[in-house]
Design a protein around this motif. Structure first.
Motif, PDB file in Angstrom:
ATOM      1  N   ARG A 210     -41.415 -10.762   0.680  1.00  0.00           N
ATOM      2  CA  ARG A 210     -41.655  -9.507   1.391  1.00  0.00           C
ATOM      3  C   ARG A 210     -41.879  -9.723   2.885  1.00  0.00           C
ATOM      4  NH1 ARG A 210     -47.210  -7.506   1.283  1.00  0.00           N
ATOM      5  NH2 ARG A 210     -48.638  -9.174   0.716  1.00  0.00           N
ATOM      6  N   ALA A 211     -42.306 -10.933   3.266  1.00  0.00           N
ATOM      7  CA  ALA A 211     -42.478 -11.227   4.687  1.00  0.00           C
ATOM      8  C   ALA A 211     -41.148 -11.388   5.397  1.00  0.00           C
ATOM      9  CB  ALA A 211     -43.321 -12.492   4.867  1.00  0.00           C
ATOM     10  N   PHE A 212     -40.205 -12.062   4.753  1.00  0.00           N
ATOM     11  CA  PHE A 212     -38.940 -12.395   5.422  1.00  0.00           C
ATOM     12  C   PHE A 212     -37.763 -11.542   4.954  1.00  0.00           C
ATOM     13  CE2 PHE A 212     -41.556 -16.212   5.809  1.00  0.00           C
ATOM     14  CZ  PHE A 212     -41.481 -16.416   7.162  1.00  0.00           C
ATOM     15  N   GLY A 213     -37.972 -10.723   3.934  1.00  0.00           N
ATOM     16  CA  GLY A 213     -36.895  -9.886   3.443  1.00  0.00           C
ATOM     17  C   GLY A 213     -35.903 -10.622   2.581  1.00  0.00           C
ATOM     18  N   ALA A 214     -36.139 -11.918   2.383  1.00  0.00           N
ATOM     19  CA  ALA A 214     -35.267 -12.733   1.543  1.00  0.00           C
ATOM     20  C   ALA A 214     -35.932 -14.067   1.265  1.00  0.00           C
ATOM     21  CB  ALA A 214     -33.910 -12.961   2.213  1.00  0.00           C
ATOM     22  N   GLY A 215     -35.834 -14.503   0.027  1.00  0.00           N
ATOM     23  CA  GLY A 215     -36.242 -15.857  -0.323  1.00  0.00           C
ATOM     24  C   GLY A 215     -35.015 -16.613  -0.766  1.00  0.00           C
ATOM     25  N   ARG A 216     -34.730 -17.731  -0.128  1.00  0.00           N
ATOM     26  CA  ARG A 216     -33.503 -18.472  -0.408  1.00  0.00           C
ATOM     27  C   ARG A 216     -33.770 -19.563  -1.440  1.00  0.00           C
ATOM     28  NH1 ARG A 216     -29.531 -17.824   3.852  1.00  0.00           N
ATOM     29  NH2 ARG A 216     -30.336 -16.372   5.417  1.00  0.00           N
ATOM     30  N   THR A 217     -32.855 -19.675  -2.407  1.00  0.00           N
ATOM     31  CA  THR A 217     -33.015 -20.670  -3.455  1.00  0.00           C
ATOM     32  C   THR A 217     -31.672 -20.900  -4.136  1.00  0.00           C
ATOM     33  OG1 THR A 217     -34.347 -21.266  -5.390  1.00  0.00           O
ATOM     34  CG2 THR A 217     -33.567 -18.993  -5.262  1.00  0.00           C
ATOM     35  N   LYS A 218     -31.676 -21.799  -5.096  1.00  0.00           N
ATOM     36  CA  LYS A 218     -30.535 -21.967  -6.005  1.00  0.00           C
ATOM     37  C   LYS A 218     -30.969 -21.524  -7.391  1.00  0.00           C
ATOM     38  CE  LYS A 218     -27.900 -25.717  -3.825  1.00  0.00           C
ATOM     39  NZ  LYS A 218     -26.608 -24.965  -3.738  1.00  0.00           N
ATOM     40  N   ILE A 219     -30.088 -20.813  -8.083  1.00  0.00           N
ATOM     41  CA  ILE A 219     -30.312 -20.443  -9.459  1.00  0.00           C
ATOM     42  C   ILE A 219     -29.078 -20.859 -10.244  1.00  0.00           C
ATOM     43  CG2 ILE A 219     -30.771 -18.589 -11.100  1.00  0.00           C
ATOM     44  CD1 ILE A 219     -32.075 -17.020  -8.851  1.00  0.00           C
ATOM     45  N   ASN A 220     -29.260 -21.811 -11.139  1.00  0.00           N
ATOM     46  CA  ASN A 220     -28.137 -22.366 -11.897  1.00  0.00           C
ATOM     47  C   ASN A 220     -27.012 -22.838 -10.984  1.00  0.00           C
ATOM     48  OD1 ASN A 220     -29.784 -21.248 -13.882  1.00  0.00           O
ATOM     49  ND2 ASN A 220     -28.085 -20.768 -15.223  1.00  0.00           N
ATOM     50  N   GLY A 221     -27.397 -23.472  -9.887  1.00  0.00           N
ATOM     51  CA  GLY A 221     -26.424 -24.042  -8.964  1.00  0.00           C
ATOM     52  C   GLY A 221     -25.820 -23.046  -7.989  1.00  0.00           C
ATOM     53  N   LEU A 258     -24.595 -14.686 -15.970  1.00  0.00           N
ATOM     54  CA  LEU A 258     -24.788 -16.086 -16.375  1.00  0.00           C
ATOM     55  C   LEU A 258     -24.381 -16.319 -17.822  1.00  0.00           C
ATOM     56  CD1 LEU A 258     -28.245 -16.814 -14.675  1.00  0.00           C
ATOM     57  CD2 LEU A 258     -25.953 -17.334 -13.807  1.00  0.00           C
ATOM     58  N   HIS A 259     -24.046 -15.224 -18.543  1.00  0.00           N
ATOM     59  CA  HIS A 259     -23.520 -15.306 -19.901  1.00  0.00           C
ATOM     60  C   HIS A 259     -24.423 -16.100 -20.841  1.00  0.00           C
ATOM     61  CE1 HIS A 259     -19.905 -13.557 -18.211  1.00  0.00           C
ATOM     62  NE2 HIS A 259     -19.811 -14.564 -17.354  1.00  0.00           N
ATOM     63  N   GLY A 260     -25.707 -15.803 -20.754  1.00  0.00           N
ATOM     64  CA  GLY A 260     -26.649 -16.390 -21.708  1.00  0.00           C
ATOM     65  C   GLY A 260     -27.128 -17.779 -21.353  1.00  0.00           C
ATOM     66  N   ALA A 261     -26.707 -18.328 -20.226  1.00  0.00           N
ATOM     67  CA  ALA A 261     -27.152 -19.680 -19.857  1.00  0.00           C
ATOM     68  C   ALA A 261     -28.638 -19.669 -19.542  1.00  0.00           C
ATOM     69  CB  ALA A 261     -26.367 -20.173 -18.643  1.00  0.00           C
ATOM     70  N   GLU A 262     -29.302 -20.776 -19.813  1.00  0.00           N
ATOM     71  CA  GLU A 262     -30.718 -20.908 -19.465  1.00  0.00           C
ATOM     72  C   GLU A 262     -30.871 -20.830 -17.949  1.00  0.00           C
ATOM     73  OE1 GLU A 262     -34.371 -24.180 -19.714  1.00  0.00           O
ATOM     74  OE2 GLU A 262     -32.410 -24.615 -20.599  1.00  0.00           O
ATOM     75  N   ILE A 263     -31.831 -20.010 -17.504  1.00  0.00           N
ATOM     76  CA  ILE A 263     -32.018 -19.809 -16.070  1.00  0.00           C
ATOM     77  C   ILE A 263     -32.830 -20.974 -15.506  1.00  0.00           C
ATOM     78  CG2 ILE A 263     -32.989 -18.329 -14.294  1.00  0.00           C
ATOM     79  CD1 ILE A 263     -32.528 -15.971 -16.185  1.00  0.00           C
ATOM     80  N   LYS A 264     -32.268 -21.609 -14.475  1.00  0.00           N
ATOM     81  CA  LYS A 264     -32.931 -22.752 -13.827  1.00  0.00           C
ATOM     82  C   LYS A 264     -33.106 -22.437 -12.334  1.00  0.00           C
ATOM     83  CE  LYS A 264     -30.989 -26.123 -17.054  1.00  0.00           C
ATOM     84  NZ  LYS A 264     -30.194 -27.371 -17.181  1.00  0.00           N
ATOM     85  N   PHE A 265     -34.366 -22.281 -11.927  1.00  0.00           N
ATOM     86  CA  PHE A 265     -34.679 -21.962 -10.546  1.00  0.00           C
ATOM     87  C   PHE A 265     -34.756 -23.221  -9.696  1.00  0.00           C
ATOM     88  CE2 PHE A 265     -36.393 -18.385 -12.941  1.00  0.00           C
ATOM     89  CZ  PHE A 265     -35.895 -17.301 -12.222  1.00  0.00           C
ATOM     90  N   GLY A 266     -34.145 -23.161  -8.520  1.00  0.00           N
ATOM     91  CA  GLY A 266     -34.177 -24.288  -7.606  1.00  0.00           C
ATOM     92  C   GLY A 266     -33.203 -25.389  -7.965  1.00  0.00           C
ATOM     93  N   GLU A 267     -32.291 -25.114  -8.902  1.00  0.00           N
ATOM     94  CA  GLU A 267     -31.312 -26.135  -9.309  1.00  0.00           C
ATOM     95  C   GLU A 267     -29.903 -25.568  -9.247  1.00  0.00           C
ATOM     96  OE1 GLU A 267     -32.233 -27.714 -13.133  1.00  0.00           O
ATOM     97  OE2 GLU A 267     -34.386 -27.865 -12.734  1.00  0.00           O
TER      98      GLU A 267
END
Length: 267
Positions: A210-221, A258-267
């Motif tokens: 909420r401070a920056f209007g966006a949080g950047r990350t990888k989700i499932n690559g 993601l078609h049912g794939a396990e969600i992986k944050f930061g990867e």
């Protein structure tokens, strides 16, 4: 009263407009047009656009300042001012924090990221030292759990517009008071500040988004910007995301992709 205005971003425009409806603005100083976006389109600042819409003269270099107004009013200008400005007239600055807490360029974002529940607007005398002048007026406001940088700026615009009109109508009613308390400085922010550390707590991540209007990350690559979150008790829920190269979408639509794939944050 003849006034010189100095400022740059969106939230300053309503404040300057309030001044311009009651006083004679003889000059507006703002950031020079600069390239914006992937196409590097040369873009004028919001204050520049506003000033031109009112037929006011616009300047970009404070080193070329040669005016003798009754007052200089500064808000989020983004440049250091020197004696040619400071000695020309009483110079006052509107700062969106409870000084001396959060001096510097990013007081609003810093307050939100730190999870502060209260902030304020101060009008102060300007000096050669950054945000160190005596306080003339100060008003507090609440920061709610879902407030963003944008919504807090709206609060600052509304409160600041009322304050500067009150002050300019009767400056003698507001004697200067030296700042007191612990000094806290803020820093310039950039894209790197938006990167999510998933080791942080849910609330800390929510505050970053909420401070920056966006949080950047990888989700499932996939490179993803998390655009909106909300707290549900002590848990954070993702509301809106934007995968790289795509338009913003709700979290459910992204997960379905993601078609049912396990969600992986930061990867």
């Amino acid at each position: 009263m003849k006034v010189v205005l100095m400022g740059t971003p969106d939230f300053v425009v309503p404040i300057f407009n309030a001044v311009a409806t009651r006083h004679e603005v003889i000059a507006v100083f703002t950031r020079a047009p600069k390239p914006v976006g992937r196409k590097h389109i040369i873009t004028k600042s919001p204050v520049h656009v506003w000033a031109e819409s009112r037929g006011l003269p616009v300047y970009h270099k404070p080193s070329e300042y040669k005016f003798t107004p009754d007052m200089v009013f500064v808000a989020a200008y983004g440049a250091i001012l020197h004696d040619n400005v400071l000695n020309s007239a009483p110079c006052v600055n509107l700062h969106p924090s409870l000084l001396p807490r959060y001096r510097g360029p990013s007081p609003i974002r810093t307050a939100i990221k730190n999870g502060d529940t209260e902030s304020g607007v101060c009008i102060m005398q300007m000096t050669n030292e950054l945000d160190a002048g005596d306080i003339l007026m100060c008003r507090k406001f609440d920061i709610d759990i879902d407030d963003t940088n944008e919504t807090v700026e709206e609060k600052v615009s509304r409160i600041g517009s009322e304050m500067i009109i009150e002050y300019m109508d009767a400056p003698e009613k507001y004697p200067p008071i030296p700042q007191s308390g612990k000094i806290v400085y803020t820093a310039k922010t950039g894209v790197y500040d938006e990167i999510i550390d998933w080791k942080k707590s849910a609330l800390e991540i929510h505050n970053l988004v909420r401070a920056f209007g966006a949080g950047r990350t990888k989700i499932n690559g996939i490179d993803v910007k998390i655009l909106k979150t909300k707290m549900n008790g002590d848990k954070m829920e993702i509301v809106t995301v934007q995968p790289a190269g795509k338009k913003p979408m709700d979290w459910k639509s992204f997960v379905n992709g993601l078609h049912g794939a396990e969600i992986k944050f930061g990867e």
